[in-house]
Design a protein around this motif. Structure first.
Motif, mmCIF file in Angstrom:
data_model
loop_
_atom_site.group_PDB
_atom_site.id
_atom_site.type_symbol
_atom_site.label_atom_id
_atom_site.label_comp_id
_atom_site.label_asym_id
_atom_site.label_seq_id
_atom_site.Cartn_x
_atom_site.Cartn_y
_atom_site.Cartn_z
ATOM 1 N N ASP A 217 5.652 5.395 2.353
ATOM 2 C CA ASP A 217 4.259 5.380 2.127
ATOM 3 C C ASP A 217 3.667 4.666 1.540
ATOM 4 O O ASP A 217 2.246 4.150 1.940
ATOM 5 C CB ASP A 217 4.098 6.941 1.891
ATOM 6 N N HIS A 221 0.418 2.201 2.319
ATOM 7 C CA HIS A 221 -0.848 2.189 1.814
ATOM 8 C C HIS A 221 -1.283 0.712 1.202
ATOM 9 O O HIS A 221 -2.527 0.451 1.156
ATOM 10 C CB HIS A 221 -0.892 3.056 0.489
ATOM 11 N N HIS A 260 3.743 12.604 7.498
ATOM 12 C CA HIS A 260 2.610 11.987 8.103
ATOM 13 C C HIS A 260 2.844 10.584 8.300
ATOM 14 O O HIS A 260 3.820 10.055 7.912
ATOM 15 C CB HIS A 260 1.369 11.957 7.302
ATOM 16 N N THR A 262 1.405 6.791 7.691
ATOM 17 C CA THR A 262 0.608 5.888 6.617
ATOM 18 C C THR A 262 0.147 4.573 7.149
ATOM 19 O O THR A 262 1.411 3.777 7.368
ATOM 20 C CB THR A 262 1.111 5.972 5.228
ATOM 21 N N HIS A 286 -3.778 7.704 4.997
ATOM 22 C CA HIS A 286 -2.926 8.459 5.995
ATOM 23 C C HIS A 286 -3.717 8.588 7.300
ATOM 24 O O HIS A 286 -4.951 8.276 7.375
ATOM 25 C CB HIS A 286 -2.376 9.591 5.378
HETATM 26 ZN ZN ZN Z 1 0.304 8.365 0.944
#
Ligand code: ZN
Ligand code: MG
Length: 325
Positions: A217, A221, A260, A262, A286
C-alpha cells in the motif's frame, strides 16, 4: 493473508517482471471482492480491515466497530474463544489499521496507543511487527511492556529473539514505528511467519493467523514501482511458505486477498521476455476497484465468485463451525 493495496495489477506487475512463477499462481480458486465501505465507494484500511475481520461494513477510519460505533468481535477473537491459537505478523506497526481491525475496537485508526492497550485484552498468542512506541513510549506514561510480560508474553525486540522462543506467546515489537522496506528488512516477514506457524501449530485445536504485506500500500501511495515489486515479491515468498505448510498439513485453509487497491495501477504494456512492464499509477490514493481473493485447502471453494469483503467472516465461522456466543 492480506496484501494491503494489492490489486490484480500489482500481482501481475510482479508476475511479468520475474522469470520463475509466483507462489500466488499455485492457487486454483480465485474470486473477486467488493471493497466499498459503509460511507465511501473507496475504502481505507480501517473500514476494509474491519469488514474482513468482523464481517461488517463500517465508516472509513474506524477499527473493529460497526458504523453505529458498536464493537464487533473479529474472527480472530472468535477463533480464540473457540480454543484456537491466534496470531498476526505484519510489516507495519502492529497498531496500524489492518492488524488493529483484528484485535481492537476504536473509533479512529489514529488512536494507536489505545489500539496497543487493546492487545492486552485480545487473548492473541503471537503478534509481530513494528509499533514499540505505542506500547512503551506512551503519552499516558504507562509502559505496557510489564503488562505484556505479566500476561506471559516473551517480549522480543529482534528477529533473533523471536527465533529463540520455542513455545508460548510472543509480543514481537521489532521497530519503534514501522519496519523498514522489504529491501532492508532481511526477510523478516518470512522468518517471523515461520516462527508464528511453528508456535501456533502447537495448539491441538488449531490456529488462526493473519499475515499482512503491509507496505504494498505504501509503495502504491508513493507511486514507486520498484518498492511495490519488492513488497509484492516479499509477500509472495511468504505465501509460498504458508502454502507449503498447508500442503504438508492437509487441513489448513489459506486465504490471500487485499483490503483495497492503491495507486490505480495500470499496466499499459510490457515485455515478458525482457521482464519489463510499462506501468502508470493513476492515483496517489486508494481506488474502488475490486480486489482478488485466492484460496487453497479445505473450504477453498467458498471463495470463488464475486463477494462482499464482509462475507469472509461468515464463511470462516461456518467453515470452522465456530460457536459465536
Ligand atoms: Zn493506503
Ligand atoms: Mg495495512
Amino acid at each position: 493473508m492480506i496484501g494491503d493495496g494489492m490489486g490484480i495489477n500489482q500481482v501481475y506487475a510482479a508476475m511479468s517482471t520475474q522469470t520463475s512463477p509466483m507462489h500466488i499462481e499455485r492457487f486454483d480458486v480465485i474470486g473477486m471482492v467488493k471493497t466499498y465501505s459503509a460511507n465511501e465507494y473507496t475504502t481505507d484500511s480501517g473500514a476494509a480491515g474491519t469488514a474482513l475481520a468482523c464481517g461488517v461494513k463500517t465508516n472509513n477510519g474506524m477499527i473493529g466497530l460497526a458504523a453505529d460505533s458498536i464493537a464487533q468481535p473479529s474472527i480472530m477473537h472468535i477463533a480464540h474463544k473457540n480454543g484456537l491459537a491466534t496470531g498476526l505478523v505484519v510489516t507495519c506497526n502492529v497498531t496500524h489499521a489492518t492488524p488493529a481491525s483484528f484485535v481492537a475496537h476504536q473509533v479512529s485508526r489514529k488512536m494507536t496507543e489505545d489500539i496497543a492497550a487493546d492487545y492486552l485484552l485480545s487473548g492473541i498468542d503471537v503478534f509481530i511487527g513494528g509499533g514499540r512506541n505505542d506500547f512503551e513510549q506512551r503519552t499516558d506514561n504507562i509502559n505496557l511492556a510489564k503488562q505484556l510480560k505479566d500476561k506471559g508474553y516473551s517480549l522480543c525486540y529482534s528477529l533473533a529473539e523471536i527465533e529463540a522462543v520455542k513455545a508460548g506467546k510472543i509480543a514481537g515489537l521489532l521497530a519503534d514505528n514501522h519496519l523498514p522496506k522489504a529491501k532492508e528488512r532481511g526477510g523478516v516477514l518470512y522468518k517471523a511467519t515461520a516462527k508464528a506457524l511453528d508456535l501456533l501449530n502447537q495448539n491441538a485445536t488449531g490456529f488462526f493467523l493473519m499475515i499482512e504485506g503491509s507496505q504494498i500500500d505504501w509503495a502504491g501511495h508513493d507511486n514507486d514501482l520498484d518498492y511495490l515489486l519488492d513488497e509484492v515479491r516479499d509477500f509472495d515468498k511468504t505465501i509460498g511458505l504458508v502454502l507449503d505448510f498447508a500442503k504438508k498439513d492437509g487441513n489448513t485453509l489459506v486465504i490471500v486477498t487485499a483490503d483495497h487497491e492503491t495507486g490505480g495501477l495500470v499496466l499499459n504494456d510490457g515485455d515478458l521476455k525482457a521482464g519489463q512492464v510499462k506501468a502508470s499509477f493513476t492515483s496517489l490514493e486508494h481506488t474502488g476497484m475490486p480486489v482478488p481473493v485466492f484460496a487453497y485447502g479445505p473450504g477453498a471453494n467458498s471463495f470463488g465468485g464475486f463477494m462482499e469483503n464482509t462475507s469472509f467472516f461468515r464463511k470462516c465461522v461456518d467453515l470452522w463451525q465456530f460457536n459465536i456466543r
